[in-house]
Design a protein around this motif. Sequence first.
Motif, PDB file in Angstrom:
ATOM      1  N   TYR A 371       0.823  -1.217   0.000  1.00 49.63           N
ATOM      2  CA  TYR A 371       0.000   0.000   0.000  1.00 49.63           C
ATOM      3  C   TYR A 371       0.857   1.267   0.000  1.00 49.63           C
ATOM      4  N   TYR A 372       2.084   1.140  -0.459  1.00 50.48           N
ATOM      5  CA  TYR A 372       2.971   2.304  -0.438  1.00 50.48           C
ATOM      6  C   TYR A 372       2.435   3.442  -1.304  1.00 50.48           C
ATOM      7  N   SER A 373       1.721   3.106  -2.381  1.00 52.53           N
ATOM      8  CA  SER A 373       1.235   4.151  -3.292  1.00 52.53           C
ATOM      9  C   SER A 373       0.263   5.104  -2.623  1.00 52.53           C
ATOM     10  N   VAL A 374      -0.398   4.666  -1.548  1.00 52.21           N
ATOM     11  CA  VAL A 374      -1.322   5.559  -0.845  1.00 52.21           C
ATOM     12  C   VAL A 374      -0.668   6.157   0.396  1.00 52.21           C
ATOM     13  N   LYS A 375       0.598   5.796   0.640  1.00 50.73           N
ATOM     14  CA  LYS A 375       1.333   6.341   1.779  1.00 50.73           C
ATOM     15  C   LYS A 375       2.744   6.758   1.340  1.00 50.73           C
ATOM     16  N   PRO A 376       2.854   7.537   0.281  1.00 47.96           N
ATOM     17  CA  PRO A 376       4.193   7.794  -0.264  1.00 47.96           C
ATOM     18  C   PRO A 376       4.930   8.895   0.477  1.00 47.96           C
ATOM     19  N   ASP A 377       6.269   8.780   0.455  1.00 51.77           N
ATOM     20  CA  ASP A 377       7.128   9.898   0.846  1.00 51.77           C
ATOM     21  C   ASP A 377       7.286  10.808  -0.370  1.00 51.77           C
ATOM     22  N   THR A 378       7.563  12.065  -0.120  1.00 52.50           N
ATOM     23  CA  THR A 378       7.698  13.035  -1.205  1.00 52.50           C
ATOM     24  C   THR A 378       9.127  13.560  -1.238  1.00 52.50           C
ATOM     25  N   VAL A 379       9.780  13.422  -2.396  1.00 57.96           N
ATOM     26  CA  VAL A 379      11.132  13.951  -2.561  1.00 57.96           C
ATOM     27  C   VAL A 379      11.037  15.446  -2.771  1.00 57.96           C
ATOM     28  N   LYS A 380      11.782  16.193  -1.981  1.00 49.99           N
ATOM     29  CA  LYS A 380      11.819  17.646  -2.149  1.00 49.99           C
ATOM     30  C   LYS A 380      12.668  17.970  -3.362  1.00 49.99           C
ATOM     31  N   LEU A 512      28.385   8.655  -7.233  1.00 44.07           N
ATOM     32  CA  LEU A 512      27.456   8.300  -6.171  1.00 44.07           C
ATOM     33  C   LEU A 512      26.342   9.337  -6.102  1.00 44.07           C
ATOM     34  N   PRO A 513      25.075   8.921  -6.144  1.00 45.40           N
ATOM     35  CA  PRO A 513      23.994   9.917  -6.121  1.00 45.40           C
ATOM     36  C   PRO A 513      23.920  10.645  -4.784  1.00 45.40           C
ATOM     37  N   ILE A 514      23.456  11.867  -4.828  1.00 48.29           N
ATOM     38  CA  ILE A 514      23.261  12.661  -3.620  1.00 48.29           C
ATOM     39  C   ILE A 514      21.934  12.282  -2.988  1.00 48.29           C
ATOM     40  N   GLN A 515      21.931  12.149  -1.676  1.00 47.58           N
ATOM     41  CA  GLN A 515      20.692  11.903  -0.949  1.00 47.58           C
ATOM     42  C   GLN A 515      19.856  13.185  -0.937  1.00 47.58           C
ATOM     43  N   GLN A 516      18.701  13.118  -1.541  1.00 48.11           N
ATOM     44  CA  GLN A 516      17.834  14.284  -1.590  1.00 48.11           C
ATOM     45  C   GLN A 516      16.890  14.291  -0.394  1.00 48.11           C
ATOM     46  N   LYS A 517      16.581  15.480   0.069  1.00 48.51           N
ATOM     47  CA  LYS A 517      15.678  15.606   1.204  1.00 48.51           C
ATOM     48  C   LYS A 517      14.282  15.116   0.830  1.00 48.51           C
ATOM     49  N   LYS A 518      13.586  14.584   1.833  1.00 49.70           N
ATOM     50  CA  LYS A 518      12.233  14.097   1.623  1.00 49.70           C
ATOM     51  C   LYS A 518      11.292  14.670   2.669  1.00 49.70           C
ATOM     52  N   LYS A 519      10.040  14.746   2.281  1.00 56.11           N
ATOM     53  CA  LYS A 519       8.978  15.004   3.238  1.00 56.11           C
ATOM     54  C   LYS A 519       8.319  13.664   3.506  1.00 56.11           C
ATOM     55  N   TYR A 520       8.557  13.120   4.689  1.00 54.50           N
ATOM     56  CA  TYR A 520       8.111  11.754   4.981  1.00 54.50           C
ATOM     57  C   TYR A 520       6.620  11.711   5.270  1.00 54.50           C
ATOM     58  N   PHE A 521       6.021  10.600   4.876  1.00 57.78           N
ATOM     59  CA  PHE A 521       4.577  10.423   4.995  1.00 57.78           C
ATOM     60  C   PHE A 521       4.116  10.550   6.449  1.00 57.78           C
ATOM     61  N   LYS A 522       3.033  11.257   6.622  1.00 58.46           N
ATOM     62  CA  LYS A 522       2.429  11.431   7.940  1.00 58.46           C
ATOM     63  C   LYS A 522       0.963  11.033   7.853  1.00 58.46           C
ATOM     64  N   GLN A 523       0.619   9.932   8.508  1.00 54.45           N
ATOM     65  CA  GLN A 523      -0.748   9.406   8.456  1.00 54.45           C
ATOM     66  C   GLN A 523      -1.709  10.315   9.223  1.00 54.45           C
ATOM     67  N   VAL A 524      -2.863  10.574   8.599  1.00 57.93           N
ATOM     68  CA  VAL A 524      -3.924  11.359   9.223  1.00 57.93           C
ATOM     69  C   VAL A 524      -5.244  10.635   9.009  1.00 57.93           C
ATOM     70  N   TYR A 525      -6.059  10.583  10.056  1.00 60.42           N
ATOM     71  CA  TYR A 525      -7.404  10.013   9.952  1.00 60.42           C
ATOM     72  C   TYR A 525      -8.422  11.115  10.232  1.00 60.42           C
ATOM     73  N   PRO A 526      -8.868  11.823   9.191  1.00 56.18           N
ATOM     74  CA  PRO A 526      -9.816  12.921   9.408  1.00 56.18           C
ATOM     75  C   PRO A 526     -11.231  12.408   9.661  1.00 56.18           C
ATOM     76  N   ASN A 527     -12.039  13.213  10.325  1.00 63.21           N
ATOM     77  CA  ASN A 527     -13.430  12.863  10.586  1.00 63.21           C
ATOM     78  C   ASN A 527     -14.309  13.320   9.423  1.00 63.21           C
TER      79      ASN A 527
END
Length: 593
Positions: A371-380, A512-527
């Motif tokens: 289910y990674y596609s619905v919980k992806p990290d975002t590369v900055k 060697l590739p450079i490690q790019q910053k990411k915005k890591y996935f943050k799970q939210v359960y809205p009402n």
Amino acid sequence: MNKKTLYILFLFLALCSSVFAQAQNTYPSKSQHNDTSPIPNEQVFTHLNTSLFFVGEYLYYKIYVLNSKTENLSNLSKVAYLELINESKTSVFKHKIPLVSGTGQGDFFIPTTIPSGNYKIVSYTMNMLSKSADNYFQQDITIINPYRGNQSALKKNNSGAKYKTQNQNVKIESNITDINQISNVGLNIATDKSKYSKRSPVTIKFKNNNSQILHGDYSLSIRKLDTVSHTPLKRCTALSDNDLQNINSQNRLIIPELRGELLTGKITAISENQNLEKQKVALSIPGDNFIFKISNVDTEGNFYFNIDRPYSNNTIALQVLNDFDNTFEIDVNKQVPISFEKLDFAHFYIIPQMKKLIVDRSVYNQIENAYYSVKPDTVKTIPPHTSIYTKKSKIYNLDEYTRFPTMKETMVEIVNDAWIDWKNGKGAFAIREKDNSLRSNASVLLLVDGFFVQDHQKLIDYSANKVESIAIMQDKYYYGSQTFQGVMVVKTIEGDFYETPLSDYVKQVEVLPIQQKKKYFKQVYPNTNASETLKRVPDYRRQLLWLPDFKMTESSKEITCYTSDILGVYEIVIEGFSKKGMPIFLKETFMVE
């Protein structure tokens, strides 16, 4: 010229000589505990999210580099390196991490190709290798790969274990004691409750009574505690010379990377009649944020490039200027090898009673990855770099004109102040000098998708239907002692010109590739109605939150994360250094039941 002018000139030359000497100085790689070099020593601390991993999980890390002289975060090195070392003392993977004000971050997804075993995380800078002092950070970790039949690395006889655990399901042999020292500096962590249900919000409040903590660099991890004991993570509060591993590099001269990533190499003449003096090497890194540089070689053929901007392409092109007959060979220096012979590994052992734990965790990881596609990290994305070439250029977007199939027709019918010169049946682009009707003998700097093209016939023969835009800068362009009569920047529609067959004198190097910053996935359960859809998505996260750039800019701060479907005890850890270099480590726990 009067005496005063001569005196000022003398002082200026002396100062330049001193600065140049420091910039070019290299240091022998031998132990120097009492370092007297002009460049201060550095230490590295690496905050990991855990020391026990299964394949299919992420190893998250934040690197902190300290100036040993000021004891603050270092502004010296611009690049750090992190490696995973196995018990055979070989590197499994290596990361190159750009540093900003002494910090960098990255992650590594542990694939099924890595076998079960005990490993070391080692991190360092080139400045540290140039001293070869006892300042190499190392951390023991364990990786469990249940998909491979051979688990012998984790089944060794442990009759002489030095580290006793409270849980009899696992045994660890280690010389490391628990160094989780809490720093009591006026920063407190509190959760709104001590116990939570599945998929519920956890509100974490940070209160700060110490102004020194504000504007520091910290990383935050919220993760489920393992039910088996394993090697404890080193903490920044216990960082000292005794905690840094002595890894001696080979006896080589190493240049610290103080202005950016350093790429060095050497050209050699194929024929004895070729002179190395006055030769120049051009470097180009293609892509949207392309980089172009020229380096003069020394009398022995050595060249140096400082790459001081981020880039996304791992292919670097090198070529000797005007060496169309391929009379020189280009060799790039490999990364400095390090001997890991003195590394002493802690040993984590598994026994049959751990079978259910291993199976359950492996199944949860498989589900999470499905289910990674619905919980992806975002590369900055790398911020766009506006080069001087385009700032002063007239840009022709070919779709705004009647297109012509060839570059020859395009240059005649669309592009002004530029043309193709022909000599002996071979063409070269020319640009009219601005405000000057005279023609220059200097060549045009031609960059196609950021790739430096010396043989202009390559582009002349290229289909104009594949070209998106042409930018013409009429000003003379000076790079050191090299002069170009104008710059022509061409962008193709696919951006892949450098993948076409290149001339023999062009050497392509994979770096060697450079490690790019990411915005890591943050799970939210809205009402909301969307939560009904989320309810059908499994949630087996062990890592509830990873924030490598956690900031404290006010006396209080509040963040929220959501629990998963995994029950147990979770730990909140904040770690890092204040603006003045004070180590900060705090932790708190809560229960999910």
